[in-house]
Design a protein around this motif. Structure first.
Motif, mmCIF file in Angstrom:
data_model
loop_
_atom_site.group_PDB
_atom_site.id
_atom_site.type_symbol
_atom_site.label_atom_id
_atom_site.label_comp_id
_atom_site.label_asym_id
_atom_site.label_seq_id
_atom_site.Cartn_x
_atom_site.Cartn_y
_atom_site.Cartn_z
ATOM 1 N N UNK A 284 0.851 -1.185 0.000
ATOM 2 C CA UNK A 284 0.000 0.000 0.000
ATOM 3 C C UNK A 284 0.891 1.241 0.000
ATOM 4 N N UNK A 285 0.616 2.136 -0.964
ATOM 5 C CA UNK A 285 1.417 3.354 -1.108
ATOM 6 C C UNK A 285 0.566 4.587 -0.766
ATOM 7 N N UNK B 30 -11.241 -4.829 6.895
ATOM 8 C CA UNK B 30 -11.450 -4.096 5.650
ATOM 9 C C UNK B 30 -10.596 -2.847 5.524
ATOM 10 N N UNK B 31 -10.215 -2.247 6.645
ATOM 11 C CA UNK B 31 -9.465 -0.981 6.600
ATOM 12 C C UNK B 31 -8.226 -1.077 7.463
ATOM 13 N N UNK B 32 -7.120 -0.537 6.926
ATOM 14 C CA UNK B 32 -5.850 -0.447 7.655
ATOM 15 C C UNK B 32 -5.559 1.032 7.897
ATOM 16 N N UNK C 19 -9.109 -4.517 0.355
ATOM 17 C CA UNK C 19 -9.445 -5.287 -0.850
ATOM 18 C C UNK C 19 -8.967 -4.583 -2.125
ATOM 19 N N UNK C 20 -9.133 -3.264 -2.187
ATOM 20 C CA UNK C 20 -8.754 -2.543 -3.414
ATOM 21 C C UNK C 20 -7.348 -1.967 -3.350
ATOM 22 N N UNK C 21 -6.825 -1.776 -2.148
ATOM 23 C CA UNK C 21 -5.505 -1.176 -2.004
ATOM 24 C C UNK C 21 -5.509 0.337 -2.158
#
Length: 508
Positions: A262-263, A279-281, A296-298
């Motif tokens: 993840x950027x 679901x969320x980071x 899920x989507x990044x």
């Protein structure tokens, strides 16, 4: 009329008097002179004598006239000197009058200024009296608020005691079920199933018993510059890491392979949190912001802004995935609404916070500070509920047991303390001769079954203690740099650790 004119008049008057006297004397001597001019032999000697007498008197008159002239000259000189002196005195008088005028003006200005200062002083005295009245009113309110706070703490402690009693009943049920299942030879299965049922009834996630790790399984070069934050997803074996390279990475601990990256983070990642639904980071960053990604989507969903210094700690409520709490070195703790994407409450304190977490019911924030104290805050009001001296130096880590009854704190004094949530009394202190906490954000952790504590050390080792004993049961050595953080999977294994070189090790 001036003095010089008076003197000139006197001189002219004296000259006129001398001329008049001279004429009178000449008139008086005229018959004698005529008689003398006649050749009278009989009277010759007598007239000669009279002539000599008259000449002598005339000489005396001339001498008197000379003296008067000299005296007149002296008086004229004295008159001029007196005139100069008078002019000098008049100049001095004029200067003194000017100075007197200036002094009067200055006195007038000073009087006006004094009146203004007196009015200002009276105004300040009135304001001071008003401020004192306000201070007394605020002090009274503070006393009332303190009394209300004490009542709330007492109510909260009473509620916690009731929760503890219910938990004890559940644990008793758990023990009873274990005894029954031991008789049928299914002890391990019972621990997995019954423990999961009991923990779910308490609001926790499912997990199994944690074995003591003894050897490393995978070694991964995760981040350049160091890795300061790792955690596992709930009920999976996926590991999340954040480092100095401004990236967040997801790893498969079964294979040791990188799943995704993840950027978008603008600074070093100092702490991580994940919602209960995975679901969320959320990443706490040295760029003063928090960054929220969709797993899920990044893609990045939010950038939470509001702190004015590096954000060093973050956690998500275990009751509601909507609430996030963060701490920064601007001496504030902020509560965020993750759905709306903005701050809903700010807590201000005097000592920087290094670590924090939510209580099991999501109503209390537990924070560890640089001054070594452990503090509890009400999430709704932002008011302090309790405070205890946890360490002699800065607190670096806070972990809550899965049943919510035990708080694990680590400090720069190289101690790891276990506190009872209900009384905030120390129920255990763990230490080891070689264990040295490496930084202000070194994170320790509890095992999934709350039976073990794992903590990294500056010598590259990972120390493991049983909660019920003070001696270590295992020392894991594979890192070549200071170990900054540890995280234990909710599935019981593996244990993960990360160091200053950015290397992550998993242990089984």
């Amino acid at each position: 009329m001036s003095q010089e004119e008076v003197a000139m008049d006197a001189i002219n008057h004296a000259l006129k008097a001398l001329r008049k006297r001279h004429l009178l004397e000449e008139g008086a001597h005229a018959p004698a002179m005529i008689a003398l001019s006649r050749p009278i032999s009989s009277q010759g000697s007598e007239w000669k004598e009279k002539s000599e007498n008259l000449e002598l008197e005339l000489q005396q008159c001339y001498k008197a006239q000379a003296r008067l002239s000299e005296q007149l000259v002296v008086e004229v000189a004295e008159s001029r000197a007196s005139k100069a002196l008078v002019q000098e005195k008049e100049a001095i008088i004029s200067d003194l009058q000017n100075e007197l005028t200036k002094a009067r003006d200055e006195c007038t200005q000073t009087t006006v200024l004094l009146e203004e200062k007196t009015k200002s002083l009276e105004l300040l005295i009135e304001e001071n009296q008003e401020l004192r009245a306000q201070l007394e009113e605020m002090s009274m309110r503070a006393k009332i608020a303190e009394a209300e706070n004490k009542k709330l703490v007492d109510r909260w402690m009473y509620q916690k005691m009731q929760d503890a009693e219910r938990l004890n009943e559940a644990n008793a049920l758990y023990e009873d079920m274990l005894e029954r299942l031991k008789a049928s030879g299914l002890e391990q299965l019972a621990r997995q199933q019954v423990d999961g049922v009991v923990r779910r009834s308490e609001g926790g996630e499912y997990y199994v018993e944690s074995p003591v790790p003894t050897a490393y399984k995978h070694k991964m070069s995760a981040h350049e510059g160091g890795c300061a934050a790792i955690l596992f997803e709930y009920n999976t074996g996926k590991l999340i890491s954040g480092g100095q390279d401004k990236t967040v990475k997801l790893w498969d601990t079964n294979t040791g392979s990188l799943g995704s990256t993840l950027y978008g983070c603008l600074g070093s990642v100092l702490d991580l949190a994940i919602t209960q639904d995975n679901r969320s980071i959320i990443a706490a960053s040295s760029s003063n912001n928090l960054f929220v990604w969709d797993v899920s989507s990044g893609r990045m969903n939010h950038t939470l802004t509001g702190h004015i210094d590096k954000v060093c700690a973050v956690d998500v409520s275990k009751v509601s995935s909507r609430h996030v709490v963060s701490a920064a070195y601007d001496r504030t703790i902020k509560v965020w609404d993750l759905k709306k994407g903005y701050c809903i409450n700010t807590i201000i304190f005097h000592s920087n916070c290094n670590a924090l977490c939510f209580s099991a019911d999501g109503q209390t924030i537990l924070s560890g500070h640089v001054d070594g104290n452990l503090r509890l805050w009400d999430i709704q009001t932002g008011k302090p509920l309790s405070e205890v001296a946890a360490h002699s130096q800065a607190v670096t880590s806070i972990s809550l047991s899965r049943n919510g009854n035990i708080i694990l704190t680590s400090g720069r004094d190289n101690l790891h303390n276990l506190f009872d949530v209900r009384s905030l009394e120390v129920c255990g202190t763990l230490r080891a001769s070689g264990n040295r906490v490496a930084s202000n954000w070194s994170r320790s952790c509890l095992s999934a079954d709350d039976n073990y504590v794992a903590a990294g050390s500056a010598d590259g080792s990972v120390y493991i203690w049983p909660v019920s004993k003070t001696n270590t049961v295992s020392t894991l050595k594979e890192h070549t740099a200071s170990v900054l953080c540890c995280s234990w999977s909710g599935l019981g294994k593996p244990l993960a650790s990360a160091d200053k070189n950015g290397v992550i090790c998993t242990w089984t």
